[in-house]
Design a protein around this motif. Sequence first.
Motif, PDB file in Angstrom:
ATOM      1  N   UNK A   1      47.618  67.488  54.120  1.00 17.18           N
ATOM      2  CA  UNK A   1      46.698  67.465  55.257  1.00 17.18           C
ATOM      3  C   UNK A   1      47.292  66.878  56.534  1.00 17.18           C
ATOM      4  N   UNK A   2      48.356  66.112  56.417  1.00 15.90           N
ATOM      5  CA  UNK A   2      48.903  65.464  57.600  1.00 15.90           C
ATOM      6  C   UNK A   2      50.167  66.135  58.125  1.00 15.90           C
ATOM      7  N   UNK A   3      50.464  67.324  57.656  1.00 18.64           N
ATOM      8  CA  UNK A   3      51.595  68.078  58.187  1.00 18.64           C
ATOM      9  C   UNK A   3      52.952  67.612  57.717  1.00 18.64           C
ATOM     10  N   UNK A   4      53.046  66.917  56.596  1.00 19.32           N
ATOM     11  CA  UNK A   4      54.341  66.454  56.080  1.00 19.32           C
ATOM     12  C   UNK A   4      54.705  67.272  54.845  1.00 19.32           C
ATOM     13  N   UNK A   5      54.819  68.595  55.009  1.00 17.58           N
ATOM     14  CA  UNK A   5      55.044  69.493  53.877  1.00 17.58           C
ATOM     15  C   UNK A   5      56.329  69.200  53.127  1.00 17.58           C
ATOM     16  N   UNK A   6      57.304  68.631  53.797  1.00 17.50           N
ATOM     17  CA  UNK A   6      58.593  68.365  53.142  1.00 17.50           C
ATOM     18  C   UNK A   6      58.569  67.107  52.281  1.00 17.50           C
ATOM     19  N   UNK A   7      57.505  66.325  52.385  1.00 20.54           N
ATOM     20  CA  UNK A   7      57.455  65.032  51.695  1.00 20.54           C
ATOM     21  C   UNK A   7      57.243  65.237  50.198  1.00 20.54           C
ATOM     22  N   UNK A   8      58.097  64.622  49.423  1.00 22.30           N
ATOM     23  CA  UNK A   8      57.930  64.663  47.965  1.00 22.30           C
ATOM     24  C   UNK A   8      57.148  63.436  47.518  1.00 22.30           C
ATOM     25  N   UNK A   9      56.505  63.547  46.376  1.00 20.19           N
ATOM     26  CA  UNK A   9      55.694  62.460  45.848  1.00 20.19           C
ATOM     27  C   UNK A   9      56.509  61.684  44.814  1.00 20.19           C
ATOM     28  N   UNK A  10      56.986  60.491  45.142  1.00 17.09           N
ATOM     29  CA  UNK A  10      57.831  59.743  44.204  1.00 17.09           C
ATOM     30  C   UNK A  10      57.063  59.238  42.989  1.00 17.09           C
ATOM     31  N   UNK A  11      55.743  59.144  43.093  1.00 19.56           N
ATOM     32  CA  UNK A  11      54.955  58.645  41.962  1.00 19.56           C
ATOM     33  C   UNK A  11      54.989  59.624  40.797  1.00 19.56           C
ATOM     34  N   UNK A  12      55.169  60.907  41.083  1.00 19.54           N
ATOM     35  CA  UNK A  12      55.180  61.920  40.029  1.00 19.54           C
ATOM     36  C   UNK A  12      56.334  61.727  39.061  1.00 19.54           C
ATOM     37  N   UNK A  13      57.394  61.060  39.512  1.00 20.59           N
ATOM     38  CA  UNK A  13      58.574  60.856  38.670  1.00 20.59           C
ATOM     39  C   UNK A  13      58.550  59.519  37.928  1.00 20.59           C
ATOM     40  N   UNK A  14      57.497  58.747  38.136  1.00 17.82           N
ATOM     41  CA  UNK A  14      57.396  57.425  37.510  1.00 17.82           C
ATOM     42  C   UNK A  14      56.624  57.542  36.194  1.00 17.82           C
ATOM     43  N   UNK A  15      57.186  56.968  35.136  1.00 19.47           N
ATOM     44  CA  UNK A  15      56.499  56.957  33.851  1.00 19.47           C
ATOM     45  C   UNK A  15      55.296  56.019  33.940  1.00 19.47           C
ATOM     46  N   UNK A  16      54.143  56.549  33.616  1.00 21.69           N
ATOM     47  CA  UNK A  16      52.903  55.780  33.768  1.00 21.69           C
ATOM     48  C   UNK A  16      52.675  54.880  32.563  1.00 21.69           C
ATOM     49  N   UNK A  17      52.241  53.647  32.776  1.00 24.50           N
ATOM     50  CA  UNK A  17      51.918  52.762  31.643  1.00 24.50           C
ATOM     51  C   UNK A  17      50.681  53.246  30.913  1.00 24.50           C
ATOM     52  N   UNK A  18      50.675  53.072  29.624  1.00 22.31           N
ATOM     53  CA  UNK A  18      49.535  53.483  28.826  1.00 22.31           C
ATOM     54  C   UNK A  18      48.465  52.392  28.858  1.00 22.31           C
ATOM     55  N   UNK A  19      47.263  52.715  29.339  1.00 20.92           N
ATOM     56  CA  UNK A  19      46.213  51.691  29.377  1.00 20.92           C
ATOM     57  C   UNK A  19      45.779  51.319  27.963  1.00 20.92           C
ATOM     58  N   UNK A  20      45.968  50.067  27.626  1.00 21.83           N
ATOM     59  CA  UNK A  20      45.615  49.606  26.285  1.00 21.83           C
ATOM     60  C   UNK A  20      44.642  48.439  26.336  1.00 21.83           C
TER      61      UNK A  20
ATOM     62  N   UNK B   1      47.827  47.134  32.120  1.00 21.99           N
ATOM     63  CA  UNK B   1      48.325  48.483  32.422  1.00 21.99           C
ATOM     64  C   UNK B   1      47.348  49.316  33.234  1.00 21.99           C
ATOM     65  N   UNK B   2      46.049  49.174  32.980  1.00 19.11           N
ATOM     66  CA  UNK B   2      45.069  49.967  33.728  1.00 19.11           C
ATOM     67  C   UNK B   2      45.094  49.629  35.213  1.00 19.11           C
ATOM     68  N   UNK B   3      45.325  48.359  35.543  1.00 18.95           N
ATOM     69  CA  UNK B   3      45.402  47.957  36.949  1.00 18.95           C
ATOM     70  C   UNK B   3      46.612  48.586  37.624  1.00 18.95           C
ATOM     71  N   UNK B   4      47.761  48.540  36.946  1.00 14.43           N
ATOM     72  CA  UNK B   4      48.990  49.135  37.496  1.00 14.43           C
ATOM     73  C   UNK B   4      48.824  50.643  37.622  1.00 14.43           C
ATOM     74  N   UNK B   5      48.203  51.250  36.630  1.00 15.03           N
ATOM     75  CA  UNK B   5      47.981  52.696  36.666  1.00 15.03           C
ATOM     76  C   UNK B   5      47.091  53.081  37.834  1.00 15.03           C
ATOM     77  N   UNK B   6      46.080  52.274  38.113  1.00 17.29           N
ATOM     78  CA  UNK B   6      45.171  52.548  39.232  1.00 17.29           C
ATOM     79  C   UNK B   6      45.923  52.451  40.561  1.00 17.29           C
ATOM     80  N   UNK B   7      46.791  51.471  40.689  1.00 21.78           N
ATOM     81  CA  UNK B   7      47.559  51.326  41.933  1.00 21.78           C
ATOM     82  C   UNK B   7      48.499  52.510  42.139  1.00 21.78           C
ATOM     83  N   UNK B   8      49.152  52.954  41.093  1.00 19.49           N
ATOM     84  CA  UNK B   8      50.044  54.106  41.211  1.00 19.49           C
ATOM     85  C   UNK B   8      49.254  55.369  41.552  1.00 19.49           C
TER      86      UNK B   8
END
Length: 367
Positions: free
Chosen positions: A140-159, A120-127
Amino acid sequence: MAAIRKRGPYQWEAQIRRRGYPAQSKTFNTKAEAEAWAKMIESEMARGVWISRGEAEATLLHEALARYEAEVVPHKKGAVQEASVLKAWCAQPLAKRPLSAVRSSDLVKLRDEWLKTYQPATVLRRLAVLSHVFSVARKEWGMESLSNPVELVRKPQPNNGRTRRLAASEGPSDAAEGEGQRQASDGELERVVAASGSAVLPAIVWLAVETAMRRGELAELRWEHVDLARRVAHLPATKNGSSRDVPLSSRAVAVLAELKAAREAESEDVAAGRVFPVRSDAITRAFERAVLRAREAYVDECKAAKRKPEPALLTDLRFHDLRHEATSRLASIFPMHELTKITGHKDPRMLMRYYHPRAEDLAKRLA
């Protein structure tokens, strides 16, 4: 009003022209989709909240990853590790999509697929790395309209927190009292050192287990920051962004003094330069090879002696476990507030993740 026109037998194009805004156009598979998009864009323009999505729609994910690696990663301390994570993302079919087309559902499928193979820690690091790519693109790159899809992903618990300690040797140590207890459990590590084919790995291993220094700190250690007379190694830049002075045990001083003498015998200038001219990832690979060879030699030794090998000996041993081992040993000598200065932990709770006392050692303290 938006203009909707048919393009060929299977596509519909929506065009929007409004005073004060650049012309917008997009192609869809159905007329209903084209009308819905046009209605949304016109509504945003009428309310004054419209932001151009052109760059986010024109930039592919692998292009954003390459730009991030070129502009952002070089300024990070873990640049080598982060470059490896970016390489893993670039290898995914998802990297061929525009940034605006990357959805959280796509990342959920990839997360579940990775969890079958990786911790899980490896997957969490990639996300986390991908999330920062989207954050930088938006801020910083002028894409103000871009949403972050990672914010809606449930993160695995590092165990996958590790409690690996080095196996104790069978024989007593010849070290002086005060360091004898710390060196008495070096049996497993001595086998690794003996199996190493590297000229510098043995010294790195002994320093790691004596000082609790991180792999990157050892790789970046410079001679001008080593004071053998004062028995101190200065680390000007560490993982948490602050410098620290690491006290050197007698064994650590002996290792460094031997290295220095060998360099001077070869007419090398040791007044400057790195103590170990190797990369961090090379240290890990060399250590893994040494552990594998040591295990094979141990198994052969057991076969010759007609005894069963210990299943845990020289298995699942990583270089970072030496920092755990060193911290646990030093904790028996220094109080918590002094130990944090040696290991570089700012939060005592993080330090406790590295402190793994043996139950039998604690039992000896009981009356």
